[in-house]
Design an enzyme around this catalytic site. Structure first.
Site, PDB file in Angstrom:
ATOM      1  N   ASP A 221       0.843  -1.197   0.000  1.00 24.66           N
ATOM      2  CA  ASP A 221       0.000   0.000   0.000  1.00 24.66           C
ATOM      3  C   ASP A 221       0.885   1.256   0.000  1.00 24.66           C
ATOM      4  O   ASP A 221       1.922   1.266  -0.657  1.00 24.66           O
ATOM      5  CB  ASP A 221      -0.911  -0.050   1.253  1.00 24.66           C
ATOM      6  CG  ASP A 221      -2.254   0.601   1.002  1.00 24.66           C
ATOM      7  OD1 ASP A 221      -2.283   1.836   0.914  1.00 24.66           O
ATOM      8  OD2 ASP A 221      -3.264  -0.121   0.896  1.00 24.66           O
TER       9      ASP A 221
ATOM     10  N   HIS B 120      -3.356   6.059   3.858  1.00 26.40           N
ATOM     11  CA  HIS B 120      -4.186   4.929   3.419  1.00 26.40           C
ATOM     12  C   HIS B 120      -3.656   3.603   3.968  1.00 26.40           C
ATOM     13  O   HIS B 120      -4.395   2.810   4.555  1.00 26.40           O
ATOM     14  CB  HIS B 120      -4.210   4.913   1.894  1.00 26.40           C
ATOM     15  CG  HIS B 120      -5.174   3.944   1.281  1.00 26.40           C
ATOM     16  ND1 HIS B 120      -4.789   2.711   0.830  1.00 26.40           N
ATOM     17  CD2 HIS B 120      -6.509   4.039   1.039  1.00 26.40           C
ATOM     18  CE1 HIS B 120      -5.847   2.081   0.326  1.00 26.40           C
ATOM     19  NE2 HIS B 120      -6.905   2.867   0.439  1.00 26.40           N
TER      20      HIS B 120
ATOM     21  N   ASN C 286     -13.827   0.352  -6.946  1.00 24.65           N
ATOM     22  CA  ASN C 286     -14.860   1.284  -6.477  1.00 24.65           C
ATOM     23  C   ASN C 286     -15.594   1.995  -7.595  1.00 24.65           C
ATOM     24  O   ASN C 286     -16.049   3.119  -7.440  1.00 24.65           O
ATOM     25  CB  ASN C 286     -14.217   2.346  -5.573  1.00 24.65           C
ATOM     26  CG  ASN C 286     -13.520   1.733  -4.388  1.00 24.65           C
ATOM     27  OD1 ASN C 286     -13.987   0.739  -3.831  1.00 24.65           O
ATOM     28  ND2 ASN C 286     -12.393   2.305  -4.006  1.00 24.65           N
TER      29      ASN C 286
ATOM     30  N   SER D 235     -11.163  -0.798  -0.529  1.00 25.88           N
ATOM     31  CA  SER D 235      -9.869  -0.772   0.162  1.00 25.88           C
ATOM     32  C   SER D 235     -10.011  -1.141   1.624  1.00 25.88           C
ATOM     33  O   SER D 235      -9.107  -1.713   2.227  1.00 25.88           O
ATOM     34  CB  SER D 235      -9.270   0.639   0.122  1.00 25.88           C
ATOM     35  OG  SER D 235      -8.676   0.891  -1.095  1.00 25.88           O
TER      36      SER D 235
END
Lengths: 599, 75
Positions: A144, A177, A269, A350
């Protein structure tokens, strides 16, 4: 000599279980003591006792509730030492009981103050799962934006990672994130601070492939996947995706899968009817996102490639258009502007993927190794959604407890066996003491043996069923502690009979320790199965008793083959062994027939 | 290289993500690092850029558009 070895092994097991079982080794916590005064004392007498208590020990007894005065039930603050003192004092004569006022807790509810806001963890049914495992011994690689060790990750273990964006060993987060995603997987839990994570005893491997701006190249992602597989990661979480199918990424994933790594990725998404890459690849578990009611979120991808659904949340907006946290997934992360830690609610697939990665870590820690098998466990244990024509949910909604339970059924471990003993009442202290030390060890071996036999047939048998458990106990050892009961003016033989296993019944009626050839044979299990096989619940009792008798006869043959008429030599031994085999054969045939009749 | 018309919008996926939504509803994720003048909510624009299939993002809201140049359209 062999017998001695067996006894030694069992003793080690016994000591281990006594020291490790929370229910026995330390029986809970208490900071007060409950006094139950005799009913025949007047209120004035009770008050006098309470005053004495205060003078003598400096503690103030309070009625437990508004109803306590008539029950004479009072509570005083105090610890184990005061409890011992009170039990030795004169107060003893005035009360019916002086007990520790234990605090009871239903499941492992973490003490993290913001845990109540984590609807997502309750939705995946995490608490009973924590009673079994917290993911210890498993490493989860988070590919990530990196991970910063914010205060609520302080107690979480890390292993070395890498920053593929800036090419350096230190893989700190400059976006927020990755730290958020890592928090869902393994936020420090039960630390009295912040929020909880799913597999909080697992180790995190930070791998940075997304820049501060939130994007990264396929080349870096593929290299990070190879790094994780080569550095003993057990699970990889990929809360990222794109629209390009690339050979380099697919091959890295297939290699990692071959090396035994479970790979989980966000479905994407864009509310599109197909999972994004890399979630779409066959060796990746693609996760769609659910809201707090368990419905598909408006943004989540669905359809082709979606394997499983987990909470991703939906941020609600207020009148000013500001996102409100309540519908999102709350974890601690960093503010990318200042670098300071903060609790933020985010939404997205996520956020859904790390739920699955966390539960995959729990399943792996139970001992399921193969990634394909982990995926099967996760999918089979998911809560099925009947009406799902567009495949919003894949196999269903993630269920952590069901996954852990299914993983345990696939894997016989020591803990599993002790749990079974405990659930069947075998780990009651009175049971150990009253059972009598002489009879205890062979009995334990018989119960253990019967459980092992049942485990061989676990694909046909409902292992947790009460009927099966009762059958196993009746067949193998009986409720033997009852044999130690002697009550004035009552005949002892009912206790002796209740306290006997089926093979011992003949001797119990006559008060003899010798095994009777009629009872210590396949005859009674055969009769039970013939009678009960048609009954939906009792058939498992019959199957269990047959397996139990098999174990009991085999152990008797090995340890103490003393039989009526047949003596205690090779003849008796042979008789017992042949009947043990017949019982096991009969039990397994009956189990298969019973399972078929249920299918 | 493609040219698309649409409106710039802030996305609530990921962290500080910007999107370009065309009139037919197709959503592109604007690759981070685009000029600040472009990143204004509800701005009507014509953008020329490259769809980057070699880039993956945390927002995953649509094809990643690497903006080369853009011009403002009347609102």
């Amino acid at each position: 000599m062999r017998r001695l070895g067996l006894i030694g092994l069992l003793m080690i097991g016994l000591i281990w279980v006594l020291s490790s079982l929370p229910g026995l080794a330390h029986r809970g916590v208490f900071d007060s003591i409950v006094l139950d005064f005799r009913e025949d004392l007047s209120i004035a007498q009770v008050e006098q006792q309470i005053q004495q208590l205060q003078q003598q020990y400096g503690v103030q007894a309070q009625p437990n509730s508004a109803f306590s005065a008539s029950d004479r039930l009072y509570v005083v603050p105090g610890d184990a030492q005061l409890l011992r003192q009170l039990r030795r004092s004169d107060l003893r004569k005035q009360v019916e009981a002086i007990d520790a006022n234990y605090t009871f807790q239903a499941f492992e509810v973490p003490n993290d103050p913001e845990y109540s806001k984590q609807w997502n963890l309750r939705n995946i049914n995490i608490e009973p799962a924590w009673d079994e495992t917290k993911g210890a011994g498993v490493t989860v690689a988070v590919i990530d934006t990196g991970i910063t060790q914010v205060p609520d990750l302080k107690n979480t273990e890390f292993v070395a990672g890498y920053d593929f964006v800036n090419n350096r060993a230190d893989a700190n987060d400059d976006n927020g994130h990755g730290t958020h995603v890592a928090g869902t997987i393994a936020q420090s839990t039960n630390n009295g601070y912040g929020v909880a994570g799913i597999a909080y005893a697992a180790k995190l491997m930070p791998l940075k492939v997304l820049s501060a701006l939130g994007g990264g190249t396929v080349a870096d992602i593929a290299e990070a996947i190879r790094f994780a597989a080569d550095h003993d990661a057990d699970v990889i979480n990929l809360s990222l995706g794109g629209f390009g199918d690339t050979h380099v990424l697919k091959e890295a994933i297939d290699d990692a899968h071959r090396k035994g790594v479970v790979i989980v990725a966000a479905a994407g998404n864009s509310n599109a009817n197909a999972a994004a890459f890399p979630a779409r690849y066959a060796n990746v578990i693609a996760v769609a996102a659910l809201d707090a009611t368990g419905s598909k979120t408006p943004y989540s991808n669905f359809g082709a490639g979606v394997d499983l659904a987990a909470p991703g949340g939906v941020l609600h907006r207020d009148d000013q258009g500001q996102a409100r946290g309540s519908g999102g997934i709350l974890q601690e992360t960093i503010d990318p502007e200042s670098g300071q830690s903060q609790f933020v609610a985010l939404q997205g697939t996520s956020m859904a993927a790390p739920h699955v990665a966390g539960v995959a870590a729990l399943v792996k820690s139970i001992g399921i190794q193969e990634p394909q098998q982990v995926a099967t466990v996760l999918q089979q244990s998911a809560q099925k959604v009947q009406d799902d024509p567009l495949n919003h949910f894949g196999a269903g909604r993630l269920d952590a407890t069901a996954a852990v339970t299914l993983a345990q059924r696939e894997n016989l471990d020591v803990k599993d066996f002790w749990r079974w003993l405990r659930n069947n009442g075998y780990l009651n202290l009175r049971f150990w003491i009253d059972g009598g030390a002489t009879a205890f060890l062979p009995k334990l071996a018989m119960v253990l043996g019967s459980y092992l036999l049942a485990w061989f047939l676990r694909h046909y048998i409902p292992m947790g069923s009460l009927a099966l458990g009762s059958g196993l106990v009746t067949g193998s050892a009986g409720l033997w502690f009852l044999r130690g009961f002697y009550i004035f003016d009552l005949p002892q033989f009912p206790f002796r009979i209740l306290g006997s296993s089926i093979p011992e019944l003949g001797g119990a009626i006559q008060g003899s320790a010798l095994l009777h050839p009629f009872f210590a044979s396949v005859l009674i299990p055969f009769g039970l199965i013939a009678l009960l096989l048609g009954h939906p619940a009792w058939k498992w009792f019959a199957v269990g008793s047959s397996l139990g008798v098999a174990a009991s006869l085999a152990i008797s043959a090995a340890i103490d083959p003393a039989m009526l008429w047949l003596g205690s030599g090779a003849l008796a031994q042979g008789f017992l062994l042949v009947n043990a085999l017949l019982c096991f054969g009969l039990g397994s045939l009956a189990a298969k027939a019973a399972a078929r009749s249920e299918a | 290289m493609i040219t698309v018309e649409g409106r710039v919008q802030r996305s609530s996926m990921g962290m500080g993500t910007w999107a370009l939504v065309t009139p037919d509803g197709t959503t592109y994720e604007i690759l981070k690092g685009a000029p600040q003048e472009l990143l204004q909510p509800d701005l009507a624009v014509r953008v020329t850029g490259i769809v980057r299939s070699d880039v993956m993002t945390m927002a995953m809201i649509g094809p990643v558009l690497d903006v080369q140049q853009f011009e403002l359209l009347p609102p």
